[in-house]
Design a protein around this motif. Structure first.
Motif, PDB file in Angstrom:
ATOM      1  N   THR A 103       0.887  -1.157  -0.097  1.00 13.15           N
ATOM      2  CA  THR A 103      -0.140  -0.060  -0.147  1.00 13.15           C
ATOM      3  C   THR A 103       0.966   1.086  -0.159  1.00 13.15           C
ATOM      4  OG1 THR A 103      -0.038  -0.099   2.508  1.00 13.15           O
ATOM      5  CG2 THR A 103      -2.070  -1.097   1.166  1.00 13.15           C
ATOM      6  N   ASP A 142      -4.832   0.018  -1.876  1.00 14.24           N
ATOM      7  CA  ASP A 142      -5.856   0.206  -0.742  1.00 14.24           C
ATOM      8  C   ASP A 142      -7.028  -0.504  -1.139  1.00 14.24           C
ATOM      9  OD1 ASP A 142      -3.992   1.828   0.682  1.00 14.24           O
ATOM     10  OD2 ASP A 142      -4.603   3.453  -0.408  1.00 14.24           O
ATOM     11  N   GLU A 185      -8.603  -3.443   1.374  1.00 17.07           N
ATOM     12  CA  GLU A 185      -9.966  -3.549   2.120  1.00 17.07           C
ATOM     13  C   GLU A 185     -10.700  -4.567   1.538  1.00 17.07           C
ATOM     14  OE1 GLU A 185     -11.052  -1.553   4.510  1.00 17.07           O
ATOM     15  OE2 GLU A 185      -8.732  -0.815   4.209  1.00 17.07           O
ATOM     16  N   LYS A 204      -9.640  -7.921   3.261  1.00 19.66           N
ATOM     17  CA  LYS A 204     -10.290  -7.824   4.838  1.00 19.66           C
ATOM     18  C   LYS A 204     -11.562  -8.095   4.770  1.00 19.66           C
ATOM     19  CE  LYS A 204      -9.447  -3.561   6.552  1.00 19.66           C
ATOM     20  NZ  LYS A 204      -9.174  -2.489   7.493  1.00 19.66           N
ATOM     21  N   GLU A 205     -12.467  -7.503   4.163  1.00 19.59           N
ATOM     22  CA  GLU A 205     -13.885  -8.007   4.200  1.00 19.59           C
ATOM     23  C   GLU A 205     -14.005  -9.470   3.744  1.00 19.59           C
ATOM     24  OE1 GLU A 205     -18.127  -6.541   2.133  1.00 19.59           O
ATOM     25  OE2 GLU A 205     -16.110  -5.416   1.727  1.00 19.59           O
ATOM     26  N   ASN A 213      -6.924  -5.798  11.201  1.00 17.02           N
ATOM     27  CA  ASN A 213      -5.873  -5.032  10.684  1.00 17.02           C
ATOM     28  C   ASN A 213      -4.573  -5.026  11.843  1.00 17.02           C
ATOM     29  OD1 ASN A 213      -4.289  -3.516   8.890  1.00 17.02           O
ATOM     30  ND2 ASN A 213      -4.798  -1.734   9.430  1.00 17.02           N
TER      31      ASN A 213
END
Length: 254
Positions: A92, A102, A106, A109-110, A116
């Protein structure tokens, strides 16, 4: 409160590590120079650098645990807590972020249901640990994802999600450049300085791709092809069109 002294390794584990350490230390004129590979060796045994591992390194090299801890906490390649078989790092830094790093982070992560920081970074099945990584000198192929330090170039959120799904399901995954993947523990042993057991690993290499070599080729007076980086919707020459890779049909039109 101060922690009690770390427990020792079981006798059989210590004997195995002592034998490997003897081989590593013999490569250096000063034994303390072997600390970095010994920390990798500890990771190859346990998957991360434990207090027991730091105690063993200190006793083996005649250092204090404070000296070992200072090194183990300085370098991000040394893990301080249990993590997954596959370290999935999303760059990133500036260029990768601008190109979509980025968004990839994200999305992962979802998709993985992880956080994080700390233990929240690892999936419940222990397969994948997701993390931010700093620049890995692959800006020509941004955005880049690395799995156990192998390159997956020109990623998108969709290709990255498919990548982690393949890792969790045990399907074969081939890096964009370099040898086939191995687990984080196996990677750590290689970084400790022991031979890479993967067939054709050395020949496969992990060097610069065509985009990184343009300047060298221009300096040599070579003519360049009209395109040196394959778009994310294309399949590079020589690649099996049936393979599921980070650059196949799911990214057409991007």
């Amino acid at each position: 409160m101060p922690e009690l002294p770390a427990p020792d390794y079981p006798a059989d584990v210590r004997a195995r590590l002592d034998a490997d350490a003897k081989e590593i230390i013999a490569r250096y004129p000063d034994s303390r120079s072997a600390l970095l590979p010994l920390l990798h060796l500890v990771q190859a045994e346990e998957g991360h650098v434990t207090r027991t591992g730091m105690r063993w390194c200190a006793e083996t090299l005649g250092l204090t645990t404070a000296e070992v801890t200072a090194v183990a906490t300085f370098y991000t390649m040394y893990r301080r807590r249990a993590s997954g078989d596959y370290q999935v790092g999303v760059c990133t830094n500036t260029l990768c972020a601008v190109m979509g790093g980025d968004a990839i982070f994200e999305a992962l992560k979802e998709h993985l249901g992880v956080g994080n920081q700390g233990s929240d970074m690892t999936t419940a099945d222990g397969k994948v640990t997701l993390e931010h990584i700093e620049c890995n000198a692959a800006c020509d192929f941004a955005p880049v994802v690395m799995v156990n330090w192998e390159f997956f170039d020109n990623q998108t959120p969709e290709t990255a999600k498919r990548l982690v799904d393949d890792l969790r399901d045990g399907r074969a995954v081939e890096p964009t450049r370099g040898a086939r993947l191995c687990t984080f523990k196996e990677t750590a042993r290689i970084l400790a300085g022991f031979p890479d057991p993967r067939p054709d690993a050395v020949e496969a290499g992990g060097g610069a791709g065509p985009a990184s070599l343009i300047g060298l080729r221009l300096a040599r007076g070579e003519a360049l092809p009209p395109r040196v980086v394959h778009p994310r919707g294309a399949i590079p020459p020589g690649q099996n069109t049936t393979d599921k890779t980070p650059t196949d049909e799911n990214t057409e039109g991007e």
